[in-house]
Enzyme design. Structure first.
Site, PDB file in Angstrom:
ATOM      1  N   GLY A 208       0.791  -1.231   0.000  1.00  0.00           N
ATOM      2  CA  GLY A 208       0.000   0.000   0.000  1.00  0.00           C
ATOM      3  C   GLY A 208       0.814   1.268   0.000  1.00  0.00           C
ATOM      4  CG  ASN A 209       4.986   1.281   1.348  1.00  0.00           C
ATOM      5  OD1 ASN A 209       4.696   0.349   0.607  1.00  0.00           O
ATOM      6  ND2 ASN A 209       6.198   1.443   1.838  1.00  0.00           N
TER       7      ASN A 209
ATOM      8  CE  LYS B 175      -9.144  -6.715   3.731  1.00  0.00           C
ATOM      9  NZ  LYS B 175      -7.764  -6.616   4.226  1.00  0.00           N
TER      10      LYS B 175
ATOM     11  CE  LYS C 140      -1.265  -5.691  -0.131  1.00  0.00           C
ATOM     12  NZ  LYS C 140      -1.680  -5.958   1.259  1.00  0.00           N
TER      13      LYS C 140
ATOM     14  CE  LYS D 110       3.255  -7.607   2.483  1.00  0.00           C
ATOM     15  NZ  LYS D 110       1.868  -7.478   2.953  1.00  0.00           N
TER      16      LYS D 110
END
Length: 311
Positions: A11-12, A129, A214, A276
């Site tokens: 996101g960053n 979510k 994602k 991740k």
């Protein structure tokens, strides 16, 4: 040598923490991200870019709520598509401009991407979510009654809508993406986990109100696009064990077995690095290479000079 890479932008790369979500701020962040991607292209890699969309789809949902007395709100899958288009446009334009500045001739295309999920996924029975705007408890209870939304209190910050986050089964446009990459095109795809769709027995598809994680979607894209490297770009340059303690240690070269053991030991939070690492381990189990690194170090990481590598 491994040459095809899926780069999953965190996101960053689009909107930094505590930064106002103006178009110009996001465009400038994407421009800087495109410099790093172009450097990886210049190193000779075939590149597929995917990205998150949490803040952007949240803003679209808020716009829906603010304007609901004037125009009818759109469903969540359509909002996801809108955010894919917006971010894809920014990435497409900025990356083309950066490639032009470097004298590179590769074409760039953004593919509106749908992710197939199962209609009977257990996630639809237990939505978890959080998305969209914060509400008071009183407002939330009225909305739940009027709209039938599932809503929960979110870490003391207010009440939010929660939706299902089903497992991705396939990337509907994977074959097209592979054909584009094979012809030398840089592809932007599967933004925000992809637009979740279900497929009927007759082969037709329809959107559903859900959010696909994602990292899971990025993994599926990397697998179906036959990538050699799956790179997840985040805000830290290494994955750490014993994080925040005197024994904190940065992981650099890690085997699948070691990474699995760290997961079992509870070293990675489910709300940050856990998904991740899980995606990285699953990709590495295919005999491929997964990398977790910072955006600034991505070009060095892909050459093995930085980041955490799982293989």
């Amino acid at each position: 040598m491994s040459r095809r890479v899926v780069i999953a932008l965190g996101g960053n790369a689009i909107l930094r923490p505590h930064q106002e979500a103006t178009y110009q701020n996001q465009l400038e962040n994407v421009r800087k991200s495109s410099e790093i991607i172009a450097e990886i292209v210049q190193q000779g890699y075939e590149v597929i870019v995917t990205h998150g969309n949490g803040p952007q789809v949240g803003l679209i949902l808020r716009q829906n709520e603010e304007a609901k007395g004037v125009v009818s709100p759109f469903p969540l899958d359509v909002c996801n598509a809108e955010s894919q288009g917006m971010i894809g446009y920014m990435l497409d334009q900025c990356l083309k401009n950066e490639l032009t500045r470097r004298g590179l001739r590769q074409q760039v295309v953004s593919v509106l991407t749908q992710t197939q999920v199962l209609s009977d996924d257990v996630a639809f029975q237990r939505p978890t979510k959080p998305i969209g705007t914060f509400y008071t408890e009183q407002e939330a209870r009225i909305i739940m009654q009027e709209k039938g939304w599932e809503m929960q209190e979110d870490a003391g910050r207010g009440w939010r809508r929660v939706v299902a986050s089903p497992q991705p089964q396939s990337i509907m446009e994977a074959k097209t993406i592979m054909e584009l990459v094979a012809s030398g095109v840089i592809v932007i795809a599967s933004g925000g986990g992809g637009i979740p769709v279900v497929q009927a027995a007759d082969g037709t598809i329809a959107g559903v109100e859900a959010v696909v994680d994602k990292d899971r979607s990025g993994l599926k894209l990397a697998q179906e696009a036959d990538a050699d490297i799956f790179m997840m770009v985040t805000d830290v340059n290494h994955v750490f064990i014993h994080y925040g303690t005197p024994e904190q240690e940065a992981l650099r070269q890690v085997s699948v077995q070691e990474a699995r053991q760290h997961m079992e030991d509870g070293q990675f939070s489910s709300g940050s690095m856990g998904p991740k690492m899980e995606a990285a381990i699953q990709f590495a189990e295919w005999g491929k290479r997964a990398i977790i690194c910072s955006l600034d170090e991505a070009a060095a990481a892909i050459e093995g000079q930085s980041g955490t590598h799982i293989s």
